[in-house]
Design an enzyme around this catalytic site. Structure first.
Site, PDB file in Angstrom:
ATOM      1  N   VAL A  41     -10.169  43.201 -43.942  1.00 53.52           N
ATOM      2  CA  VAL A  41     -10.650  43.614 -42.438  1.00 53.52           C
ATOM      3  C   VAL A  41     -11.889  44.253 -42.364  1.00 53.52           C
ATOM      4  O   VAL A  41     -12.782  44.012 -41.476  1.00 53.52           O
ATOM      5  CB  VAL A  41      -9.505  44.105 -41.806  1.00 53.52           C
ATOM      6  CG1 VAL A  41      -9.732  44.736 -40.494  1.00 53.52           C
ATOM      7  CG2 VAL A  41      -8.228  43.498 -42.032  1.00 53.52           C
ATOM      8  N   CYS A  50      -0.306  39.906 -44.977  1.00 52.56           N
ATOM      9  CA  CYS A  50       0.170  40.454 -43.837  1.00 52.56           C
ATOM     10  C   CYS A  50       1.569  40.203 -43.719  1.00 52.56           C
ATOM     11  O   CYS A  50       2.355  41.047 -43.268  1.00 52.56           O
ATOM     12  CB  CYS A  50      -0.652  39.936 -42.884  1.00 52.56           C
ATOM     13  SG  CYS A  50      -2.601  40.408 -42.655  1.00 52.56           S
ATOM     14  N   GLU A  64      -6.653  43.650 -35.711  1.00 54.40           N
ATOM     15  CA  GLU A  64      -7.267  42.475 -36.018  1.00 54.40           C
ATOM     16  C   GLU A  64      -6.154  41.129 -36.208  1.00 54.40           C
ATOM     17  O   GLU A  64      -5.191  41.595 -36.405  1.00 54.40           O
ATOM     18  CB  GLU A  64      -8.170  42.698 -37.416  1.00 54.40           C
ATOM     19  CG  GLU A  64      -7.400  42.952 -38.504  1.00 54.40           C
ATOM     20  CD  GLU A  64      -6.609  41.885 -39.237  1.00 54.40           C
ATOM     21  OE1 GLU A  64      -6.667  40.763 -39.113  1.00 54.40           O
ATOM     22  OE2 GLU A  64      -5.547  42.179 -39.740  1.00 54.40           O
ATOM     23  N   PHE A  65      -6.482  40.206 -35.933  1.00 55.33           N
ATOM     24  CA  PHE A  65      -5.943  38.875 -35.860  1.00 55.33           C
ATOM     25  C   PHE A  65      -6.813  37.782 -36.887  1.00 55.33           C
ATOM     26  O   PHE A  65      -6.530  36.683 -36.167  1.00 55.33           O
ATOM     27  CB  PHE A  65      -5.435  38.430 -34.507  1.00 55.33           C
ATOM     28  CG  PHE A  65      -4.593  39.355 -33.746  1.00 55.33           C
ATOM     29  CD1 PHE A  65      -3.449  39.352 -33.672  1.00 55.33           C
ATOM     30  CD2 PHE A  65      -5.224  40.146 -32.826  1.00 55.33           C
ATOM     31  CE1 PHE A  65      -2.568  40.218 -32.883  1.00 55.33           C
ATOM     32  CE2 PHE A  65      -4.614  40.894 -32.108  1.00 55.33           C
ATOM     33  CZ  PHE A  65      -3.207  41.216 -32.389  1.00 55.33           C
ATOM     34  N   LEU A  66      -7.041  38.161 -37.694  1.00 57.35           N
ATOM     35  CA  LEU A  66      -7.952  37.328 -38.533  1.00 57.35           C
ATOM     36  C   LEU A  66      -7.074  36.515 -39.300  1.00 57.35           C
ATOM     37  O   LEU A  66      -5.878  37.087 -40.303  1.00 57.35           O
ATOM     38  CB  LEU A  66      -9.146  38.142 -39.377  1.00 57.35           C
ATOM     39  CG  LEU A  66      -9.944  38.832 -38.637  1.00 57.35           C
ATOM     40  CD1 LEU A  66     -10.836  39.887 -39.728  1.00 57.35           C
ATOM     41  CD2 LEU A  66     -10.529  38.111 -37.478  1.00 57.35           C
ATOM     42  N   ARG A  86      -1.754  37.861 -53.415  1.00 57.29           N
ATOM     43  CA  ARG A  86      -0.733  38.712 -53.001  1.00 57.29           C
ATOM     44  C   ARG A  86       0.302  37.727 -52.424  1.00 57.29           C
ATOM     45  O   ARG A  86       0.276  37.271 -51.476  1.00 57.29           O
ATOM     46  CB  ARG A  86      -1.197  39.751 -51.899  1.00 57.29           C
ATOM     47  CG  ARG A  86      -2.211  40.867 -52.349  1.00 57.29           C
ATOM     48  CD  ARG A  86      -2.686  41.728 -51.529  1.00 57.29           C
ATOM     49  NE  ARG A  86      -3.676  41.247 -50.717  1.00 57.29           N
ATOM     50  CZ  ARG A  86      -4.607  41.704 -49.763  1.00 57.29           C
ATOM     51  NH1 ARG A  86      -4.408  42.947 -49.582  1.00 57.29           N
ATOM     52  NH2 ARG A  86      -5.416  40.899 -49.205  1.00 57.29           N
ATOM     53  N   LYS A 138       0.390  43.613 -32.963  1.00 53.38           N
ATOM     54  CA  LYS A 138      -0.029  43.017 -34.228  1.00 53.38           C
ATOM     55  C   LYS A 138       1.219  42.349 -35.060  1.00 53.38           C
ATOM     56  O   LYS A 138       1.518  41.684 -35.430  1.00 53.38           O
ATOM     57  CB  LYS A 138      -0.871  43.993 -35.199  1.00 53.38           C
ATOM     58  CG  LYS A 138      -1.120  43.255 -36.308  1.00 53.38           C
ATOM     59  CD  LYS A 138      -1.854  41.831 -36.324  1.00 53.38           C
ATOM     60  CE  LYS A 138      -2.220  41.364 -37.751  1.00 53.38           C
ATOM     61  NZ  LYS A 138      -3.015  41.915 -38.654  1.00 53.38           N
TER      62      LYS A 138
END
Length: 440
Positions: free
Chosen positions: A11, A261, A149-151, A329, A205
């Site tokens: 990020v 995430c 963030e929304f990556l 991961r 998020k």
């Protein structure tokens, strides 16, 4: 604008490079001196398409710098972002110790009015904890903000520069004005900026990731039901996707989600709900379903070959949790390999990007795992091929050549990238996720 970014992970580094590309002066801080040296020399510690080139260019232009000196970075910064990891604790909650450590270091080095922004994914209510933590360590005026963030890994630069929305959580006009100015290049292109309270921004998020995880888990359950009743999940998926109330995104069945995430954010949201006296049973069940789904391919292999896989050479294409990243991961491939080797199989694995990362994982150091440098090398003499990641180079291979090189032409497709009908016409025994089998 002068910006300090605490953390040069996924990020932090993506945001730093993009802000620098807007013309801001960004100092990216990390306590890992070796990582900082790598970044200063033009390297990037993980794979993300286009990122290395952007980091190199913005660094050469003098807009982006890397340092271990948090004092120098924060002393004249107008905005300081916290983008450190929030690892998962044993109870499923987010571990805020790295975030608090960063906040404490920032507080000790403030030299004027500063906006301190959480960019990391943090539990709702973290802003109150941070405010008290910082206030106890400085007399300087500061503002707390949240900018989640929304990556998506693999498309992070495009996601940052062309976002669906920009979420800004604030409790002061000063913080709102500064962050709105920071994102002005994107606001000018019509990207929606949602300015809200801090708690709502923090929860947004988690809510977004949880909703997407629910869609994936639901579609995998439907695919498993298709296996039982002889239906084809592709037709079911198309039916759902054509419904404007539902839409097509995240309705592709497979062997489960992974990455940094979804798994931890889902469990953290369940833990937050539990702390507040609520039972998020639906979300907890989706998490459990996803864990079980990662073993789906192993079940298919056992159904075909039997429980004892000793003497079987099993090729695996794809190790990363998704294409266009080297992130291992929570990758479904880990559960697949664990299930195969536990039954005695010899696994030959290939991934075009994540291979080197996988080699270094303690979980994949068994002598029954062999890493190779090409897709064709993996299938030589293989009893079966398993597709775990849908890299583009796997989508249209030379199947005639593959059939010649394999010991037996058996394919287990964990991402449904091949047509069952075509595979059978080519002489393969084929099994996808929720797709018709040879028997049907």
């Amino acid at each position: 604008m002068k910006i300090a970014m605490i953390g040069s992970g996924y990020v932090g580094l993506v945001a730093s490079a993009c802000f620098a590309d807007f013309g801001h002066r960004v100092a990216c801080v990390d306590i890992d001196a070796e990582r900082v040296d790598t970044l200063r020399s033009g390297g990037v510690p993980f794979y993300e398409p286009g990122l290395q080139e952007l980091v190199a260019r913005t660094s050469s232009e003098g807009h982006l710098s890397f340092t271990t000196d948090i004092a120098a970075a924060c002393s004249d910064a107008q905005v300081v972002f916290i983008a450190v990891g929030t690892p998962q604790s044993e109870s499923g909650e987010a571990d805020l110790r790295p975030t608090l450590a960063a906040a404490g270091a920032i507080a000790e080095n403030l030299r004027g009015e500063t906006v301190i922004v959480t960019k990391s994914t943090v539990p709702v209510g973290t802003h109150n904890v941070l405010r008290a933590h910082i206030a106890a360590r400085t007399n300087q005026k500061f503002h707390i903000a949240s900018n989640p963030e929304f990556l998506k890994e693999g498309t992070a630069l495009s996601d940052f520069l062309k976002p669906d929305r920009i979420v800004i959580g604030v409790d002061s006009h000063h913080a709102e004005a500064l962050l709105t100015e920071l994102y002005e290049p994107l606001v000018r292109t019509g990207r929606p900026v949602l300015v809200m309270d801090l708690a709502s921004a923090e929860l947004s998020k988690y809510a977004a990731n949880a909703m997407l995880a629910l869609r994936i888990a639901f579609m995998n359950d439907i695919a498993n039901l298709c296996d039982k009743v002889g239906a084809d999940v592709e037709w079911v998926r198309r039916c759902l996707a054509s419904d404007t109330r539902i839409g097509p995104a995240f309705l592709f069945p497979g062997i489960g989600y992974g990455g940094s995430c979804f798994p931890k954010d889902v469990q953290a949201l369940v833990a937050t709900a539990r702390e507040n006296g609520l039972d998020f049973a639906m979300l907890a069940n989706a998490d459990a379903s996803n864990t079980k789904q990662k073993e789906r391919l192993v079940s298919h292999v056992v159904e075909h070959f039997g429980e004892d896989l000793r003497g079987k050479r099993i090729a695996i294409w794809g190790l990363a949790f998704k294409p266009n990243t080297d992130d291992m991961r929570e990758a479904p491939s880990l559960a697949v390999i664990r299930g195969l080797t536990a039954r005695g199989a010899h696994v030959i694995a290939f991934d075009p990007v994540a291979g080197e990362v996988a080699r270094r994982l303690p979980a994949l150091t068994a002598s029954t795992i062999e890493f190779v440098s090409s897709a064709e090398a993996a299938i030589d003499g293989a009893d079966a091929l398993l597709v775990c990641t849908e890299w583009n180079e796997f989508r249209l291979p030379d199947f005639a050549r593959i059939k010649q090189r394999m010991k037996t032409p058996v394919v287990f497709d964990g991402r449904n990238i091949y047509s069952p009908e075509r595979m059978r016409k080519l002489g393969f025994t084929y099994r996808g996720i929720g797709r018709p089998t040879d028997a049907s």
